[in-house]
Structures are given as C-alpha cells and as structure tokens.
Design an enzyme around this catalytic site. Sequence first.
Site, mmCIF file in Angstrom:
data_model
loop_
_atom_site.group_PDB
_atom_site.id
_atom_site.type_symbol
_atom_site.label_atom_id
_atom_site.label_comp_id
_atom_site.label_asym_id
_atom_site.label_seq_id
_atom_site.Cartn_x
_atom_site.Cartn_y
_atom_site.Cartn_z
ATOM 1 N N ASN A 121 10.489 0.648 28.568
ATOM 2 C CA ASN A 121 9.779 -0.571 28.189
ATOM 3 C C ASN A 121 10.695 -1.723 28.586
ATOM 4 O O ASN A 121 11.635 -2.046 27.867
ATOM 5 C CB ASN A 121 9.492 -0.607 26.685
ATOM 6 C CG ASN A 121 8.701 -1.852 26.299
ATOM 7 O OD1 ASN A 121 8.578 -2.792 27.083
ATOM 8 N ND2 ASN A 121 8.168 -1.867 25.085
ATOM 9 N N HIS A 174 8.175 -8.912 33.494
ATOM 10 C CA HIS A 174 7.488 -9.991 34.198
ATOM 11 C C HIS A 174 8.417 -10.828 35.081
ATOM 12 O O HIS A 174 7.974 -11.776 35.717
ATOM 13 C CB HIS A 174 6.795 -10.901 33.163
ATOM 14 C CG HIS A 174 6.163 -10.133 32.035
ATOM 15 N ND1 HIS A 174 5.127 -9.247 32.241
ATOM 16 C CD2 HIS A 174 6.457 -10.065 30.700
ATOM 17 C CE1 HIS A 174 4.791 -8.697 31.082
ATOM 18 N NE2 HIS A 174 5.588 -9.172 30.128
ATOM 19 N N ASP A 210 14.594 -3.159 41.623
ATOM 20 C CA ASP A 210 15.417 -2.621 42.710
ATOM 21 C C ASP A 210 16.278 -1.453 42.226
ATOM 22 O O ASP A 210 16.488 -0.479 42.959
ATOM 23 C CB ASP A 210 16.313 -3.723 43.291
ATOM 24 C CG ASP A 210 15.535 -4.707 44.172
ATOM 25 O OD1 ASP A 210 14.344 -4.449 44.463
ATOM 26 O OD2 ASP A 210 16.119 -5.737 44.561
ATOM 27 N N ALA A 252 10.404 -8.263 28.158
ATOM 28 C CA ALA A 252 10.144 -9.494 28.923
ATOM 29 C C ALA A 252 10.586 -9.379 30.384
ATOM 30 O O ALA A 252 10.026 -10.064 31.258
ATOM 31 C CB ALA A 252 10.833 -10.678 28.256
ATOM 32 N N LEU A 281 4.179 -1.772 24.040
ATOM 33 C CA LEU A 281 3.558 -1.580 22.721
ATOM 34 C C LEU A 281 2.239 -2.335 22.654
ATOM 35 O O LEU A 281 1.230 -1.818 22.164
ATOM 36 C CB LEU A 281 4.507 -2.089 21.631
ATOM 37 C CG LEU A 281 5.802 -1.277 21.482
ATOM 38 C CD1 LEU A 281 6.928 -2.160 21.000
ATOM 39 C CD2 LEU A 281 5.602 -0.104 20.552
ATOM 40 N N SER A 282 2.262 -3.559 23.147
ATOM 41 C CA SER A 282 1.050 -4.381 23.133
ATOM 42 C C SER A 282 0.301 -4.203 24.445
ATOM 43 O O SER A 282 0.860 -3.692 25.426
ATOM 44 C CB SER A 282 1.424 -5.862 22.945
ATOM 45 O OG SER A 282 2.194 -6.314 24.051
ATOM 46 N N ARG A 339 9.938 -8.273 14.232
ATOM 47 C CA ARG A 339 9.482 -9.179 15.281
ATOM 48 C C ARG A 339 7.959 -9.099 15.409
ATOM 49 O O ARG A 339 7.419 -8.049 15.775
ATOM 50 C CB ARG A 339 10.118 -8.717 16.600
ATOM 51 C CG ARG A 339 9.639 -9.454 17.800
ATOM 52 C CD ARG A 339 10.067 -8.750 19.083
ATOM 53 N NE ARG A 339 9.662 -9.539 20.210
ATOM 54 C CZ ARG A 339 9.514 -9.059 21.441
ATOM 55 N NH1 ARG A 339 9.764 -7.799 21.701
ATOM 56 N NH2 ARG A 339 9.131 -9.852 22.407
ATOM 57 N N ARG A 394 1.987 -12.499 31.295
ATOM 58 C CA ARG A 394 2.328 -11.099 30.990
ATOM 59 C C ARG A 394 1.490 -10.114 31.799
ATOM 60 O O ARG A 394 1.688 -8.902 31.724
ATOM 61 C CB ARG A 394 2.122 -10.805 29.499
ATOM 62 C CG ARG A 394 3.065 -11.566 28.594
ATOM 63 C CD ARG A 394 2.913 -11.119 27.142
ATOM 64 N NE ARG A 394 3.365 -12.159 26.238
ATOM 65 C CZ ARG A 394 4.641 -12.343 25.865
ATOM 66 N NH1 ARG A 394 5.567 -11.519 26.279
ATOM 67 N NH2 ARG A 394 4.978 -13.328 25.065
HETATM 68 C C1 DQA Z 1 6.308 -5.780 25.612
HETATM 69 C C2 DQA Z 1 5.391 -6.850 26.220
HETATM 70 C C3 DQA Z 1 6.195 -7.943 26.918
HETATM 71 O O1 DQA Z 1 5.333 -8.918 27.473
HETATM 72 C C4 DQA Z 1 7.106 -8.622 25.914
HETATM 73 O O2 DQA Z 1 7.910 -9.583 26.557
HETATM 74 C C5 DQA Z 1 7.927 -7.665 25.140
HETATM 75 C C6 DQA Z 1 7.355 -6.393 24.709
HETATM 76 C C7 DQA Z 1 5.525 -4.755 24.771
HETATM 77 O O3 DQA Z 1 6.098 -3.728 24.449
HETATM 78 O O4 DQA Z 1 4.358 -5.003 24.417
HETATM 79 O O5 DQA Z 1 9.055 -7.978 24.750
HETATM 80 O O6 DQA Z 1 6.932 -5.079 26.676
#
Ligand code: DQA
Length: 152
Positions: A82, A88, A95, A85, A109-110, A25, A119
């Site tokens: 982590n 957000h 909760d 998505a 990761l990013s 991905r 984001r």
């Molecule tokens: C993520 C960042 C999120 O915005 C994104 O939807 C992901 C991965 C990351 O690890 O950078 O799926 O959490």
Amino acid sequence: MSTENIGARNILVIHGPNLNLLGMREPEIYGCETLQDINKNLARIAEKVTSDIVFFQSNAESALIDRIQQAMSDGTDFIIINPAAYTHTSVAMRDALTAARLPFIEIHLSNIFSRETFRHHSYFSDMALGVISGLGSKGYELALEYALTVHR
Ligand code: DQA
C-alpha cells in the site's frame, strides 16, 4: 483458506506514509484497526501455511525504496504494497519495483476512485498483478490469500 501452500513462501508487506496512524487517522475512511492489528492478522494467516511474512512501514520515500531494493536479494518472492500517498506521486518507487521484478499486489483501504480526482491515478497499478481498493483491511487478507494459494 486451505492449509496447503502452493504459492509464495517469502512475502513482504510494505505500508507507505501515514499508515502508522491507522486506528486514529480518519477512521471513517480507513477503519478502526491499527497497523499492528492488520499485520498480526496477516502473520497469523501466513503462519498457518508456514510461509514467511515480514512487514515494513515508513513515512520516508527513500526508506521505502531501499526496502524494495533489499527485496531483490533477500529471498522475497511476493510483495503486497500500500504505497499510500506515494501511489499518486512516486516515480522513484515505481522504478524500484520495476527494477525488483517481483510480483506485487497494490492495496488501498479506501476506494481511491470514489475520492478526490488526484487519487484516481496510480503510478503502480499498470505494473501490479492486481489492485484491491476499497475493501478496508480485508483487501490485505485477500491479497495474501492469492499470494499463498494461487500465485506460482
Ligand atoms: C490509501 C489511499 C491514498 O490516496 C492515501 O494517500 C493513503 C491511503 C488507502 O489505503 O486508501 O494514505 O492508500
């Protein structure tokens, strides 16, 4: 890392949606390692200090919530998450973490702040012990090191 474990003993690592696709991905954003590679590396680190570590990935919000709820009574003392998505969007996961009252570190990761504006907001960050964003898979390692050696 020192082999002395003065921190968490039962760690749960939660990976949110689409992280099962790591490796294929958008590697330019998320790197080339698979989720299995990341988990194996964390397991090796935890093993050195005889801490238990378990991993959970789901694409389904309800399954992630159920796993967080399970952590309230299965001996988990630290969560590395982590939310992908759902970071957000998910008030429901927030909760669940609030109800669980377990310390957690949020990982991305990013660098979510250098990406699209949608984001930039996280439903988790204000409750997290800390947030690591943008250091790739190293972020998970650093969170684990914190859990194992600093957290009490
Ligand atoms: C993520 C960042 C999120 O915005 C994104 O939807 C992901 C991965 C990351 O690890 O950078 O799926 O959490």
